[in-house]
Scaffold this active site. Structure first.
Site, PDB file in Angstrom:
ATOM      1  N   ASP A  21       0.847  -1.193   0.000  1.00 45.78           N
ATOM      2  CA  ASP A  21       0.000   0.000   0.000  1.00 45.78           C
ATOM      3  C   ASP A  21       0.884   1.245   0.000  1.00 45.78           C
ATOM      4  O   ASP A  21       1.564   1.537   0.977  1.00 45.78           O
ATOM      5  CB  ASP A  21      -0.901  -0.035   1.251  1.00 45.78           C
ATOM      6  CG  ASP A  21      -1.729   1.229   1.399  1.00 45.78           C
ATOM      7  OD1 ASP A  21      -1.870   1.973   0.405  1.00 45.78           O
ATOM      8  OD2 ASP A  21      -2.243   1.465   2.517  1.00 45.78           O
ATOM      9  N   ASN A  23      -0.218   4.510  -0.653  1.00 47.37           N
ATOM     10  CA  ASN A  23      -0.828   5.797  -0.308  1.00 47.37           C
ATOM     11  C   ASN A  23      -1.641   5.760   0.983  1.00 47.37           C
ATOM     12  O   ASN A  23      -2.478   6.631   1.231  1.00 47.37           O
ATOM     13  CB  ASN A  23      -1.671   6.330  -1.475  1.00 47.37           C
ATOM     14  CG  ASN A  23      -2.834   5.401  -1.802  1.00 47.37           C
ATOM     15  OD1 ASN A  23      -2.993   4.365  -1.149  1.00 47.37           O
ATOM     16  ND2 ASN A  23      -3.634   5.773  -2.773  1.00 47.37           N
ATOM     17  N   ASP A  25      -4.086   3.838   2.404  1.00 47.52           N
ATOM     18  CA  ASP A  25      -5.517   3.602   2.617  1.00 47.52           C
ATOM     19  C   ASP A  25      -5.821   2.141   2.932  1.00 47.52           C
ATOM     20  O   ASP A  25      -6.982   1.726   2.953  1.00 47.52           O
ATOM     21  CB  ASP A  25      -6.336   4.065   1.399  1.00 47.52           C
ATOM     22  CG  ASP A  25      -5.992   3.276   0.142  1.00 47.52           C
ATOM     23  OD1 ASP A  25      -5.079   2.423   0.211  1.00 47.52           O
ATOM     24  OD2 ASP A  25      -6.636   3.502  -0.900  1.00 47.52           O
ATOM     25  N   ASP A  29      -1.482  -1.014  -4.079  1.00 42.37           N
ATOM     26  CA  ASP A  29      -1.689  -0.160  -5.244  1.00 42.37           C
ATOM     27  C   ASP A  29      -0.402  -0.036  -6.068  1.00 42.37           C
ATOM     28  O   ASP A  29       0.646  -0.589  -5.705  1.00 42.37           O
ATOM     29  CB  ASP A  29      -2.172   1.228  -4.801  1.00 42.37           C
ATOM     30  CG  ASP A  29      -1.259   1.815  -3.733  1.00 42.37           C
ATOM     31  OD1 ASP A  29      -0.026   1.803  -3.930  1.00 42.37           O
ATOM     32  OD2 ASP A  29      -1.771   2.263  -2.680  1.00 42.37           O
ATOM     33  N   ASP A  98      -3.151  -9.441 -17.018  1.00 40.20           N
ATOM     34  CA  ASP A  98      -4.175 -10.478 -17.061  1.00 40.20           C
ATOM     35  C   ASP A  98      -5.222 -10.059 -18.067  1.00 40.20           C
ATOM     36  O   ASP A  98      -5.746  -8.941 -18.000  1.00 40.20           O
ATOM     37  CB  ASP A  98      -4.817 -10.618 -15.668  1.00 40.20           C
ATOM     38  CG  ASP A  98      -5.034 -12.061 -15.268  1.00 40.20           C
ATOM     39  OD1 ASP A  98      -5.713 -12.773 -16.033  1.00 40.20           O
ATOM     40  OD2 ASP A  98      -4.547 -12.460 -14.203  1.00 40.20           O
ATOM     41  N   ASP A 203      -6.964 -15.448 -18.785  1.00 43.18           N
ATOM     42  CA  ASP A 203      -7.820 -16.076 -17.779  1.00 43.18           C
ATOM     43  C   ASP A 203      -8.784 -17.089 -18.407  1.00 43.18           C
ATOM     44  O   ASP A 203      -9.458 -16.773 -19.381  1.00 43.18           O
ATOM     45  CB  ASP A 203      -8.617 -14.951 -17.098  1.00 43.18           C
ATOM     46  CG  ASP A 203      -9.346 -15.420 -15.863  1.00 43.18           C
ATOM     47  OD1 ASP A 203      -8.684 -15.866 -14.918  1.00 43.18           O
ATOM     48  OD2 ASP A 203     -10.594 -15.333 -15.841  1.00 43.18           O
ATOM     49  N   GLU A 257      -4.505 -19.762 -19.126  1.00 42.11           N
ATOM     50  CA  GLU A 257      -4.925 -20.542 -17.962  1.00 42.11           C
ATOM     51  C   GLU A 257      -5.945 -21.580 -18.431  1.00 42.11           C
ATOM     52  O   GLU A 257      -6.912 -21.244 -19.110  1.00 42.11           O
ATOM     53  CB  GLU A 257      -5.569 -19.642 -16.905  1.00 42.11           C
ATOM     54  CG  GLU A 257      -5.844 -20.404 -15.627  1.00 42.11           C
ATOM     55  CD  GLU A 257      -7.001 -19.850 -14.817  1.00 42.11           C
ATOM     56  OE1 GLU A 257      -7.056 -20.112 -13.606  1.00 42.11           O
ATOM     57  OE2 GLU A 257      -7.867 -19.155 -15.378  1.00 42.11           O
ATOM     58  N   HIS A 329      -2.827 -16.863  -6.901  1.00 41.35           N
ATOM     59  CA  HIS A 329      -3.906 -16.276  -6.111  1.00 41.35           C
ATOM     60  C   HIS A 329      -5.126 -17.187  -6.003  1.00 41.35           C
ATOM     61  O   HIS A 329      -6.091 -16.841  -5.334  1.00 41.35           O
ATOM     62  CB  HIS A 329      -4.314 -14.947  -6.742  1.00 41.35           C
ATOM     63  CG  HIS A 329      -4.914 -15.164  -8.097  1.00 41.35           C
ATOM     64  ND1 HIS A 329      -4.178 -15.663  -9.165  1.00 41.35           N
ATOM     65  CD2 HIS A 329      -6.174 -15.018  -8.559  1.00 41.35           C
ATOM     66  CE1 HIS A 329      -4.963 -15.797 -10.218  1.00 41.35           C
ATOM     67  NE2 HIS A 329      -6.180 -15.404  -9.884  1.00 41.35           N
ATOM     68  N   ASP A 330      -5.125 -18.328  -6.681  1.00 43.74           N
ATOM     69  CA  ASP A 330      -6.277 -19.229  -6.675  1.00 43.74           C
ATOM     70  C   ASP A 330      -6.106 -20.448  -5.783  1.00 43.74           C
ATOM     71  O   ASP A 330      -6.992 -21.297  -5.731  1.00 43.74           O
ATOM     72  CB  ASP A 330      -6.553 -19.733  -8.102  1.00 43.74           C
ATOM     73  CG  ASP A 330      -7.188 -18.664  -8.961  1.00 43.74           C
ATOM     74  OD1 ASP A 330      -7.858 -17.772  -8.408  1.00 43.74           O
ATOM     75  OD2 ASP A 330      -6.993 -18.712 -10.197  1.00 43.74           O
TER      76      ASP A 330
HETATM   77  C1  GLC Z   1      -9.406 -17.682 -13.082  1.00 49.60           C
HETATM   78  C2  GLC Z   1      -8.770 -16.723 -12.111  1.00 49.60           C
HETATM   79  C3  GLC Z   1      -9.587 -16.701 -10.871  1.00 49.60           C
HETATM   80  C4  GLC Z   1     -10.961 -16.192 -11.232  1.00 49.60           C
HETATM   81  C5  GLC Z   1     -11.588 -17.030 -12.332  1.00 49.60           C
HETATM   82  C6  GLC Z   1     -12.744 -16.311 -12.937  1.00 49.60           C
HETATM   83  O1  GLC Z   1      -9.389 -18.983 -12.633  1.00 49.60           O
HETATM   84  O2  GLC Z   1      -7.440 -17.055 -11.893  1.00 49.60           O
HETATM   85  O3  GLC Z   1      -9.031 -15.914  -9.866  1.00 49.60           O
HETATM   86  O4  GLC Z   1     -11.781 -16.201 -10.106  1.00 49.60           O
HETATM   87  O5  GLC Z   1     -10.699 -17.270 -13.389  1.00 49.60           O
HETATM   88  O6  GLC Z   1     -12.287 -15.169 -13.620  1.00 49.60           O
HETATM   89 CA    CA Z   2      -3.455   2.165  -1.333  1.00 46.15          CA
END
Ligand code: GLC
Ligand code: CA
Length: 563
Positions: A21, A23, A25, A29, A98, A203, A257, A329-330
């Site tokens: 972060d 700034n 909040d 970012d 992405d 994606d 993906e 992140h999944d």
């Molecule tokens: C992909 C992304 C995931 C998202 C899904 C729908 O699997 O990596 O984070 O929720 O697609 O967009």
């Molecule tokens: Ca921020």
């Protein structure tokens, strides 16, 4: 234009909301990212993949886009993005965005128009179907479930029709069969490529072409019963070719993906000069402790993991190129899944060696390089991710609350989305105010600042691995061969190129493991390049989660690679 050499590179993934972060909040970012670019470069990676940074109502934290050509106000401005891009390029880092084109947000102007009626320019931008009627009862067009919440269809009274959403309700699927939608996609690609972006992570790209009849799916497969009719659809290749033509003009790299795509199918997208994707994010290696999704948990099996590793290594050898990853992140954090929180440092470093030296381009997810682990939140109300919340409320509801919550700890994507741990000070140095999401309480021990100072840290081990990978032709382009595939606690693989042979030995055990060089290696001829323990061990014994990387002359190694 010619493509850059993505095969020798590695990438760092930023999920911006939790990265840094800048700034004050409480939300990560692009100002924070700018300040951390030197850190990223210091890891020895060659590029960054940004999970979505566009305007989004955040029903799926960025994967529901409401404007493809702008930056989310929480994250900054286009001007700030250009600054980040320039500085990253200045540091020798490529930048990949992405591209989320299977669906938009339901707040995207296209959808707001489309839902108004059947005769406006955006009417056919999405997948609309009439209801099915059973007497007086209105039913959705087919029996598909969405992957995130309930049925895959939502009724819209204004149009008197249903729209399809394979993911959350607020993520309507685009109608890629409409040539105007494909032109929009190409326009979006050009917008970012003209700015200087180097490629895209695409994606759920294998979902964009749906079966024209949208037939009913197999009823007893909750969440994915429609999969056979929206994955690898009839026009997918044709559409990917169109997008590829745009990418080619710029020399951009495309990483697709592809959930649940078998390796054979993957090869059709990945092979040859006219391939439509450069790499694929496959899911097989994420399935060593679950079935189909992390929410259906099984005990971790190294055999399953090794099988997945070797399957992709062998099938792509000489034909295509792998994307290597253990976290994003999944998925929950890998130490908490395939390693051991008790042997945190040992298993965190061993896991790095287990995948970074395979054939392919490694991806490292923010926090993975310092060994961040799963968070355990006290109640489901504290979770943010739509799929986790839905899984809690829909599945195994007969079980006691604590057990259900424990399953979420184990399987939630939110386990990997807590703020990045930069230091041991307040809020882990992520922000100066209360962050948007809970900080993992282990931050006083697990953080960048502390690990920078420790030569034995997970962080510094990642650096060593990436440096070693770059310095070795065998690790960059050698053949892959696995040894002792049936050992339940030991993963051993070799990479070989011309006269160089590198052997990677990984213990997946909390106990000592006996091991010996595979037949054909000349004893005593190996040079130890890397070990995740500071002191020398006892020959023939591996300490808990020990990893060894040894270099041999090919003449001191068994003949007949690849096996
Ligand atoms: C992909 C992304 C995931 C998202 C899904 C729908 O699997 O990596 O984070 O929720 O697609 O967009
Ligand atoms: Ca921020």
């Amino acid at each position: 234009m010619e493509q850059f050499d993505f095969r020798s590179m590695s990438f760092y993934q930023i999920w911006i909301r939790s990265f840094a972060d800048g700034n004050g909040d409480g939300i990560g970012d692009l100002y924070g990212v700018y300040d951390k670019l030197e850190y990223i470069a210091s890891l020895g990676v060659d590029g960054i993949w940004f999970s979505p940074i566009y305007p989004s109502p955040n029903a799926d934290y960025g994967y529901d886009i409401s404007d493809y050509r702008n930056i989310h106000p929480d994250y900054g401005t286009l001007e700030q993005f250009r600054k980040v891009l320039d500085r990253a390029h200045g540091l020798g880092l490529k930048v990949i965005l992405d591209l989320v084109i299977n669906h938009t947000s339901d707040m995207h102007p296209w959808f707001l128009e489309s839902r108004k009626g059947r005769d406006n320019p955006y009417s056919d931008y999405y997948i609309w179907r009439d209801p099915k009627w059973k007497g007086e009862t209105r039913l959705p067009p087919n029996n598909w479930f969405s992957q995130f919440e309930g049925l895959a269809w939502e009724y819209c009274p204004e149009r008197g029709q249903y729209y399809l959403h394979v993911f959350a309700k607020k993520q309507p699927d685009l109608n890629m069969d409409n040539p105007r939608v494909r032109e929009e996609v190409k326009g979006v690609m050009r917008f970012w490529l003209d700015m200087g972006v180097d490629g895209f992570r695409e994606d759920v790209i294998t979902y964009i072409s749906k079966h024209p009849q949208l037939p009913d799916g197999i009823p007893f497969l909750p969440g994915i019963n429609g999969l056979p009719f929206y994955k690898d659809g009839p026009n997918l290749m044709a559409y990917l070719r169109e997008f590829r033509a745009v990418a080619r003009e710029y020399g951009a790299v495309q990483i697709g993906e592809a959930p649940m795509t078998p390796v054979k199918t993957a090869l059709t997208y990945l092979t040859g000069e006219d391939r439509v994707l450069d790499m694929m994010i496959q899911f097989d290696t994420m399935m060593a402790d679950c079935i189909v999704t992390e929410y259906v948990h099984l005990p971790f099996s190294l055999i399953r993991l090794k099988r997945a590793f070797s399957k992709w290594q062998k099938a792509l050898a000489g034909k295509a190129w792998n994307a290597l990853y253990l976290e994003n992140h999944d998925h929950p954090r890998v130490i908490s899944r395939y390693g051991s929180e008790r042997f945190w440092r040992e298993s965190g470093t061993m896991l790095a060696a287990a995948y970074l030296f395979q054939q392919g381009t490694p991806f490292i997810y923010q926090g993975q390089e310092i060994g961040m682990t799963n968070i355990r939140l006290g109640s489901i109300e504290e979770y943010k991710d739509v799929s986790s919340i839905n899984a809690y409320h829909r599945f195994f509801t007969h079980r006691p609350k604590e057990k259900r919550l424990r399953r979420i700890h184990q399987s939630s994507r939110d386990s990997a989305r807590t703020p990045m741990q930069w230091s041991g000070s307040g809020f882990a140095g992520f922000s100066t105010v209360q962050p948007w999401f809970a900080v993992n309480p282990n931050y006083p021990a697990v953080n960048v600042e502390t690990e920078e100072k420790d030569p034995q840290s997970i962080l510094n081990f990642y650096r060593k691995c990436l440096r070693l990978r770059k310095s070795s032709a065998a690790l960059l382009k050698g053949d892959y061969r696995e040894y002792c595939p049936l050992r339940r606690r030991l993963y051993m693989y070799e990479r070989r190129y011309r006269s160089e042979c590198v052997l990677v030995v990984c213990s997946f055990s909390a106990r000592e493991q006996a091991w010996r060089l595979p037949k054909g290696f000349a004893k005593g001829s190996g040079v130890l390049l890397l070990c995740n323990y500071p002191e020398e061990g006892v020959p023939g014994r591996l300490r808990p989660y020990e990893a060894l990387v040894l270099r041999f002359r090919a003449s001191d190694a068994p003949a007949g690679c690849p096996g």
